[in-house]
Scaffold this active site. Structure first.
Site, PDB file in Angstrom:
ATOM      1  N   GLY A 108       0.814  -1.205   0.000  1.00  0.00           N
ATOM      2  CA  GLY A 108       0.000   0.000   0.000  1.00  0.00           C
ATOM      3  C   GLY A 108       0.842   1.246   0.000  1.00  0.00           C
ATOM      4  N   PRO A 109       0.215   2.395  -0.208  1.00  0.00           N
ATOM      5  CA  PRO A 109       0.946   3.664  -0.221  1.00  0.00           C
ATOM      6  C   PRO A 109       1.595   3.947   1.129  1.00  0.00           C
ATOM      7  CG  PRO A 109      -1.287   3.924  -1.084  1.00  0.00           C
ATOM      8  CD  PRO A 109      -1.218   2.576  -0.466  1.00  0.00           C
ATOM      9  N   SER A 110       2.588   4.806   1.123  1.00  0.00           N
ATOM     10  CA  SER A 110       3.203   5.244   2.379  1.00  0.00           C
ATOM     11  C   SER A 110       2.147   5.922   3.250  1.00  0.00           C
ATOM     12  CB  SER A 110       4.339   6.226   2.104  1.00  0.00           C
ATOM     13  OG  SER A 110       5.384   5.581   1.417  1.00  0.00           O
ATOM     14  N   GLY A 111       2.185   5.615   4.540  1.00  0.00           N
ATOM     15  CA  GLY A 111       1.222   6.195   5.454  1.00  0.00           C
ATOM     16  C   GLY A 111      -0.092   5.463   5.519  1.00  0.00           C
ATOM     17  N   GLY A 116      -0.570   2.561   6.959  1.00  0.00           N
ATOM     18  CA  GLY A 116      -0.715   1.847   8.228  1.00  0.00           C
ATOM     19  C   GLY A 116      -0.032   0.496   8.270  1.00  0.00           C
ATOM     20  N   LYS A 117       0.868   0.219   7.333  1.00  0.00           N
ATOM     21  CA  LYS A 117       1.499  -1.104   7.285  1.00  0.00           C
ATOM     22  C   LYS A 117       2.393  -1.353   8.511  1.00  0.00           C
ATOM     23  CE  LYS A 117       3.457  -0.288   3.322  1.00  0.00           C
ATOM     24  NZ  LYS A 117       2.966   1.097   3.155  1.00  0.00           N
ATOM     25  N   THR A 118       3.272  -0.398   8.822  1.00  0.00           N
ATOM     26  CA  THR A 118       4.158  -0.574   9.969  1.00  0.00           C
ATOM     27  C   THR A 118       3.369  -0.552  11.273  1.00  0.00           C
ATOM     28  OG1 THR A 118       5.989   0.439   8.756  1.00  0.00           O
ATOM     29  CG2 THR A 118       6.179   0.364  11.150  1.00  0.00           C
ATOM     30  N   GLU A 154      10.046  -4.067   4.927  1.00  0.00           N
ATOM     31  CA  GLU A 154      10.909  -3.428   3.927  1.00  0.00           C
ATOM     32  C   GLU A 154      12.362  -3.883   4.096  1.00  0.00           C
ATOM     33  OE1 GLU A 154       9.900  -1.776   1.542  1.00  0.00           O
ATOM     34  OE2 GLU A 154       8.025  -0.792   2.031  1.00  0.00           O
TER      35      GLU A 154
END
Length: 621
Positions: free
Chosen positions: A382-385, A387-389, A512
């Site tokens: 998904g895009p940065s920001g 909520g993955k991390t 990452e």
């Protein structure tokens, strides 16, 4: 803005009281036997000192060589020796108690810091926490080691001296006592001011220590950014703030001691003048007047000691507030729940309507629901920001969901002990943390078992780290420097992978793990990751298609919401943004530049959605 300035701006009142300080001492539980012995010796010292003026009176009133008996001489010498020995032992014992107190307090704080949740550290800089632990605890120790004895013996000395003075001459004693309320009327408000200044000084010291720690830990960033002028200006501002607080503290002390000195001088003038008149009239003897003056000094000196104690106590009370706030902070719930054993069969991890935000009004994840199947690779894209991390932080139980549930099998994660759950997790991030020390120290970090040399080398071999480690002069005992600065990015990643292998994790989280590496290092690290992933439940955060294309399941997150779940082929057919993302990477990989309406449009669309693509992938376009 500094901490004390923030408090002032908020208008938060600070209660001044000794109860928190006593509460803190109650938690520390200093040795009552040593403390009692030290105070008893201090009392003996004070008692011996109270007898000396009486000997002096008798010597002055009936002085002659024939009047000096062996008993009198022995009594005077004995009183001096008793005072000296008792005083020395008292100082030693109080020093020992003080060291025990500061050691115990630091131990309590350190053990507490280790079990506090991550959210506590999100709100505080590490340098500030270190300052609180080292400097503020020293203030508490100083009160006990340097000033407590003076306070206790001072009270006893004043009471004893006043009692004897009333016997010697009650009129002179009444004159003496007139000055004490006047002194207190000045010292009490000054003590309150000292508390506020001392609290501000401690807060500013902690803030400045946090700034220094941050700059020194990122010294390379400072230099490459030519940020020395900024750091110099910020450092100068911090030094000036400390200087101003120091001046305010000095001004208060400059008022306290002259006030005491002025009162003492006035009392001495009155006592000598009035006492001389009474001696001349024959109402008292010369020896009695000299003894009276000596007893006055035994009142004045303790008043100064008590004043110093009160001043230092104000500082300690300010430090106590922050330490008690830390000690009372809610801990992670580590011991409650079932224990997951090493042999427990893997189960699915389910997220059911999970909503979470670091601030209540700003949710990062919204109603996230999907399942992580055991033994499979689940990729989160998904895009940065998006909520993955943050999702990883919830899986690691750094935070609790605001809404919804995370389950392992049929049980919520909270049903299992935190220690046994985290023991199942291996984590490799984009910039895997490396601690100062040796390579060996970093490989076995956190393992509660003895790792054999053969096992260590096997893990390094599977992580493709054995080659570069054994080529180093000291091999596994090579010092890596602060945060592993003596190693390359690829070497740090391979050490992190070997560390994860030694933990034998049931759940592998890869955040990452290859995105910051060059192509050659990426190939080696990816092969190492393949070794770790074999047979394990794996969750991968990645932007590169090669990393996620072969995943068993891909979850697409956009602005905290799951917008697609499936395999690469399924998402490519059904998810427009994922298809654009995949097309862009495939064309870049094949060297097809595309047209303004093709790959360039895809690139702009991806960047508009916040997708982070590797520099090599962008330049290939």
């Amino acid at each position: 803005m500094t901490t004390i300035q923030n408090q002032a701006a908020a208008g938060a009142p600070r209660a001044i009281g000794i109860r928190p300080f006593l509460q803190l001492l109650g938690r520390i539980r200093p040795s009552k036997a040593l403390l009692s012995a030290a105070l008893l010796l201090s009392i003996i010292t004070t008692g011996a000192s109270l007898t000396i003026p009486l000997f002096t009176k008798n010597l002055v009133d009936g002085f002659s060589l024939s009047s000096l008996s062996g008993i009198q001489i022995a009594g005077i010498v004995g009183a001096f020796l008793l005072q000296a020995v008792a005083s020395g032992l008292s100082v030693y014992l109080l020093g020992r108690v003080g060291q025990q107190v500061v050691a115990r307090l630091r131990e309590l704080l350190w053990n507490k810091l280790l079990v506090l949740p991550v959210s506590y550290f999100d709100e505080r800089q590490s340098g500030e926490t270190v300052s609180r632990m080292m400097n503020d605890t020293g203030v508490v120790k100083g009160v006990i080691t340097e000033h407590l004895s003076g306070f206790v013996t001072g009270i006893i000395s004043i009471i004893g001296a006043v009692a004897v003075l009333f016997v010697l001459d009650w009129k002179l004693t009444t004159l003496l006592l007139v000055g004490l309320p006047l002194t207190a009327a000045v010292l009490v408000p000054l003590g309150r001011s000292m508390y506020k200044v001392s609290k501000g000084l401690q807060d500013e010291t902690a803030s400045f220590a946090a700034f220094l720690s941050g700059v020194l830990s990122e010294i390379r960033l400072l230099k490459i950014s030519n940020a020395e002028p900024f750091a110099e200006e910020r450092g100068k501002s911090g030094v000036e703030q400390l200087y101003r607080f120091g001046l305010r503290e000095g001004r208060i002390q400059a008022l306290i001691f002259p006030v005491i000195g002025l009162v003492v001088m006035l009392l001495m003038v009155l006592i000598v003048g009035y006492g001389g008149m009474r001696v001349a009239s024959g109402e008292i003897t010369t020896g009695a007047l000299i003894a009276f003056i000596l007893y006055v000094f035994q009142i004045v000196m303790p008043i100064q000691q008590i004043t110093m104690f009160v001043t230092q106590l104000q500082k300690a009370m300010g430090a106590t507030e922050e330490m008690l706030a830390t000690l009372d902070h809610a801990e992670e719930e580590r011991g409650a729940g079932k224990v997951l054993g090493a042999g427990d069969a893997g189960a699915a991890i389910a997220l059911d309507g999970v909503t979470f935000g670091y601030k209540a009004e700003e949710p990062v994840l919204r109603g996230v629901s999907f399942t992580i199947e055991p033994g499979q690779v689940t990729a989160v894209v998904g895009p940065s920001g998006s909520g993955k991390t943050t999702l990883f932080a919830l899986l690691e139980r750094f935070y609790k969901p605001k809404e919804g549930t995370l389950r392992y099998g049929s049980e919520p994660l909270e049903a299992y002990t935190l220690t046994s759950w985290r023991r199942r997790i291996g984590y490799v991030s984009q910039e895997s943390p490396i601690l100062a020390g040796t390579i060996r120290d970093n490989l076995v970090y956190g393992l509660c078992r003895v790792v054999s040399e053969e096992e260590l080398r096997a893990a390094a071999r599977l992580a493709y780290a054995d080659g570069f480690i054994e080529a180093l002069p000291d091999g596994y005992d090579t010092q890596v420097g602060e945060r592993g600065m003596k190693l390359s990015g690829g070497q740090r990643q391979r050490i992190a992978i070997a560390r994860a292998l030694l933990r034998d994790p049931k759940l592998l989280l890869l955040d990452e793990a290859t995105s910051s590496l060059d192509s050659k290092s990426e190939i080696v690290v990816q092969e190492a990751l393949d070794n770790v992933m074999a047979g394990r439940t794996t969750v991968v955060i990645a932007h590169r298609l090669a990393t996620v294309k072969n995943a068993d399941r891909i979850v697409f997150l956009d602005k905290g919401v799951v917008t697609g779940i499936g395999t690469h082929e399924e998402l490519y057919r059904t998810h427009a943004l994922y298809r654009e993302f995949a097309d862009h990477q495939l064309k870049a990989k094949d060297g097809q530049p595309g047209s303004e309406g093709g790959s360039e449009r895809v690139r702009r669309a991806a960047e508009g959605q916040g997708l982070v693509l590797a520099a090599g992938e962008r330049s290939a376009e």
